[in-house]
Design an enzyme around this catalytic site. Sequence first.
Site, PDB file in Angstrom:
ATOM      1  CD  GLU A  74      -2.460  -3.119  -6.970  1.00 50.70           C
ATOM      2  OE1 GLU A  74      -2.162  -2.589  -5.872  1.00 50.70           O
ATOM      3  OE2 GLU A  74      -3.584  -3.593  -7.207  1.00 50.70           O
TER       4      GLU A  74
ATOM      5  CG  ASP B 102       2.012  -4.155  -5.248  1.00 53.35           C
ATOM      6  OD1 ASP B 102       0.777  -4.744  -5.716  1.00 53.35           O
ATOM      7  OD2 ASP B 102       1.812  -3.047  -4.680  1.00 53.35           O
TER       8      ASP B 102
END
Length: 307
Positions: free
Chosen positions: A218, A174
Amino acid sequence: MNLVETQKVLVADDDAINREVLGELLKPEYTVLLARNGAQTLERAARHLPDLILLDVMMPDMDGYEVLRRLRGDPQTAHISVIFISGLDRPEDEANGLKMGASDYIVKPFNQTVVMARVALHLQVVRQRRMLERLANIDGLTELANRRRFDEMYSLEWERARRSGRPLSLAVLDIDAFKQFNDRYGHPAGDRALRSVARVAGFAMSRPGNLAARYGGEELLFLMPDTGALDARSVAEGVREAVAALNIAHETSGVAPLLTVSIGGATLEPSGDEGPAELFEAADAQLYRAKQSGRNQVWWRDGDAAV
């Protein structure tokens, strides 16, 4: 080298002269494999997975119809395009071959120009089909595997690891404070940053069998079959360091003045009592710990132990 030059054509004919003529005709443009009977055709098709098979109908041990039936019955070879080349010139013979799943039917004695034209046409169809399959499995922004492709491969690799008793490692990445990055620099810059991180991930997962995928937003995933915890964690740590080395400014991060990532991972040797969700949940839990511990870190679980 272009795609046409790398495509493979298997010529299957019990007549040595026909094999030689077709082989010499095709060799300047394609990789040519030869088979002299039905059994050899099936063996070489399974081993080499050619893009196209030119298959004689009349062979002594196993005729072309039976070879085609067996090819279509094997998931590994069911997709291979087959052109029958036969001395049987009745319309019903051609119709029978096409009904069985052949892509085309060429009557002997064949015209070399016609053979080359039809081979080129069918190999073009193969290339286009594979391109569409690839696009269906690729994330448009990052050009990594998409979630659909990851789910397919994860299921396959879990079952493979369960049967072999070998370890399977999974990591979840992440990007730290990515919302703040988009707010500060704009979404086009965020897309460029995500693509840069994806390139790092793709390079790290270049070993055959490994897979880097975008799972959403993301968040990226790394699937590493037959990889123990220490090696998998080392790969993840290398990704974290490589992202930092990109030197992408992130003034509003709160973690560092540069773009950073947090990674959580886990390694299991699947057994009959576990399911693939367990490994995913373990990796996700380690990602949570990495974030809670300040981000820009790699946390990993090996079975029931942290490494």
